[in-house]
Design a protein around this motif. Sequence first.
Motif, PDB file in Angstrom:
ATOM      1  N   VAL A   1     -17.000 -22.461 -23.036  1.00  0.00           N
ATOM      2  CA  VAL A   1     -16.398 -22.732 -21.736  1.00  0.00           C
ATOM      3  C   VAL A   1     -17.177 -23.892 -21.147  1.00  0.00           C
ATOM      4  O   VAL A   1     -18.391 -23.788 -20.941  1.00  0.00           O
ATOM      5  CB  VAL A   1     -16.464 -21.512 -20.790  1.00  0.00           C
ATOM      6  N   LYS A   2     -16.481 -24.991 -20.898  1.00  0.00           N
ATOM      7  CA  LYS A   2     -17.109 -26.258 -20.507  1.00  0.00           C
ATOM      8  C   LYS A   2     -18.171 -26.599 -21.547  1.00  0.00           C
ATOM      9  O   LYS A   2     -17.857 -26.741 -22.713  1.00  0.00           O
ATOM     10  CB  LYS A   2     -17.652 -26.192 -19.088  1.00  0.00           C
ATOM     11  N   ASN A   3     -19.413 -26.689 -21.158  1.00  0.00           N
ATOM     12  CA  ASN A   3     -20.452 -27.013 -22.149  1.00  0.00           C
ATOM     13  C   ASN A   3     -21.335 -25.812 -22.469  1.00  0.00           C
ATOM     14  O   ASN A   3     -22.427 -25.967 -22.993  1.00  0.00           O
ATOM     15  CB  ASN A   3     -21.300 -28.196 -21.669  1.00  0.00           C
ATOM     16  N   PHE A   4     -20.849 -24.618 -22.192  1.00  0.00           N
ATOM     17  CA  PHE A   4     -21.612 -23.392 -22.435  1.00  0.00           C
ATOM     18  C   PHE A   4     -21.044 -22.633 -23.628  1.00  0.00           C
ATOM     19  O   PHE A   4     -19.843 -22.384 -23.705  1.00  0.00           O
ATOM     20  CB  PHE A   4     -21.582 -22.475 -21.203  1.00  0.00           C
ATOM     21  N   ASP A   5     -21.921 -22.248 -24.538  1.00  0.00           N
ATOM     22  CA  ASP A   5     -21.517 -21.426 -25.675  1.00  0.00           C
ATOM     23  C   ASP A   5     -21.401 -19.979 -25.227  1.00  0.00           C
ATOM     24  O   ASP A   5     -22.191 -19.498 -24.412  1.00  0.00           O
ATOM     25  CB  ASP A   5     -22.539 -21.530 -26.809  1.00  0.00           C
ATOM     26  N   THR A   6     -20.426 -19.287 -25.768  1.00  0.00           N
ATOM     27  CA  THR A   6     -20.200 -17.887 -25.441  1.00  0.00           C
ATOM     28  C   THR A   6     -19.519 -17.224 -26.631  1.00  0.00           C
ATOM     29  O   THR A   6     -19.176 -17.884 -27.607  1.00  0.00           O
ATOM     30  CB  THR A   6     -19.347 -17.746 -24.161  1.00  0.00           C
ATOM     31  N   GLN A   7     -19.313 -15.940 -26.552  1.00  0.00           N
ATOM     32  CA  GLN A   7     -18.621 -15.203 -27.611  1.00  0.00           C
ATOM     33  C   GLN A   7     -17.907 -14.026 -26.952  1.00  0.00           C
ATOM     34  O   GLN A   7     -18.532 -13.039 -26.601  1.00  0.00           O
ATOM     35  CB  GLN A   7     -19.623 -14.710 -28.660  1.00  0.00           C
ATOM     36  N   SER A   8     -16.606 -14.157 -26.779  1.00  0.00           N
ATOM     37  CA  SER A   8     -15.794 -13.097 -26.199  1.00  0.00           C
ATOM     38  C   SER A   8     -14.477 -13.024 -26.944  1.00  0.00           C
ATOM     39  O   SER A   8     -13.847 -14.040 -27.192  1.00  0.00           O
ATOM     40  CB  SER A   8     -15.500 -13.362 -24.713  1.00  0.00           C
ATOM     41  N   VAL A   9     -14.065 -11.813 -27.266  1.00  0.00           N
ATOM     42  CA  VAL A   9     -12.789 -11.597 -27.939  1.00  0.00           C
ATOM     43  C   VAL A   9     -11.773 -11.160 -26.887  1.00  0.00           C
ATOM     44  O   VAL A   9     -12.021 -10.220 -26.132  1.00  0.00           O
ATOM     45  CB  VAL A   9     -12.913 -10.539 -29.049  1.00  0.00           C
ATOM     46  N   LEU A  10     -10.655 -11.878 -26.843  1.00  0.00           N
ATOM     47  CA  LEU A  10      -9.626 -11.620 -25.832  1.00  0.00           C
ATOM     48  C   LEU A  10      -8.303 -11.275 -26.509  1.00  0.00           C
ATOM     49  O   LEU A  10      -7.842 -12.008 -27.385  1.00  0.00           O
ATOM     50  CB  LEU A  10      -9.444 -12.847 -24.938  1.00  0.00           C
ATOM     51  N   ASN A  11      -7.706 -10.182 -26.064  1.00  0.00           N
ATOM     52  CA  ASN A  11      -6.394  -9.828 -26.594  1.00  0.00           C
ATOM     53  C   ASN A  11      -5.307 -10.469 -25.724  1.00  0.00           C
ATOM     54  O   ASN A  11      -5.596 -11.141 -24.727  1.00  0.00           O
ATOM     55  CB  ASN A  11      -6.226  -8.305 -26.698  1.00  0.00           C
ATOM     56  N   GLU A  12      -4.084 -10.272 -26.079  1.00  0.00           N
ATOM     57  CA  GLU A  12      -2.977 -10.927 -25.385  1.00  0.00           C
ATOM     58  C   GLU A  12      -2.903 -10.533 -23.918  1.00  0.00           C
ATOM     59  O   GLU A  12      -2.674 -11.385 -23.049  1.00  0.00           O
ATOM     60  CB  GLU A  12      -1.657 -10.599 -26.089  1.00  0.00           C
ATOM     61  N   THR A  13      -3.107  -9.275 -23.606  1.00  0.00           N
ATOM     62  CA  THR A  13      -3.068  -8.816 -22.218  1.00  0.00           C
ATOM     63  C   THR A  13      -4.151  -9.481 -21.383  1.00  0.00           C
ATOM     64  O   THR A  13      -3.899  -9.924 -20.258  1.00  0.00           O
ATOM     65  CB  THR A  13      -3.221  -7.275 -22.157  1.00  0.00           C
TER      66      THR A  13
END
Length: 87
Positions: free
Chosen positions: A24-36
């Motif tokens: 997100v922007k210049n930040f590393d992250t790890q999130s799994v997002l489903n369709e909802t």
Amino acid sequence: MFVNGTIIDGVFDTTVNEFTLQRVKNFDTQSVLNETQINNIYQYLHLHRDNEDGQIITLYDQLPIRLSKEESSQLIGDIEKVMSMYH
């Protein structure tokens, strides 16, 4: 399939129909997002798209990231790309 957006990057896994957010922007992250979850984020951003102050989002419920009105619009476009991949 890799998604390289203006505000976000990630990988869409068609086998499990999930998007793994990696930047997100210049930040590393790890999130799994489903369709909802993606739809809920999109609906919120779309509803508040005219907010002159932009938006503040958080990573890991701790790190606030400010998005200008223009960046919020770019994020909406990025999310629309992801939304088109769900089946």
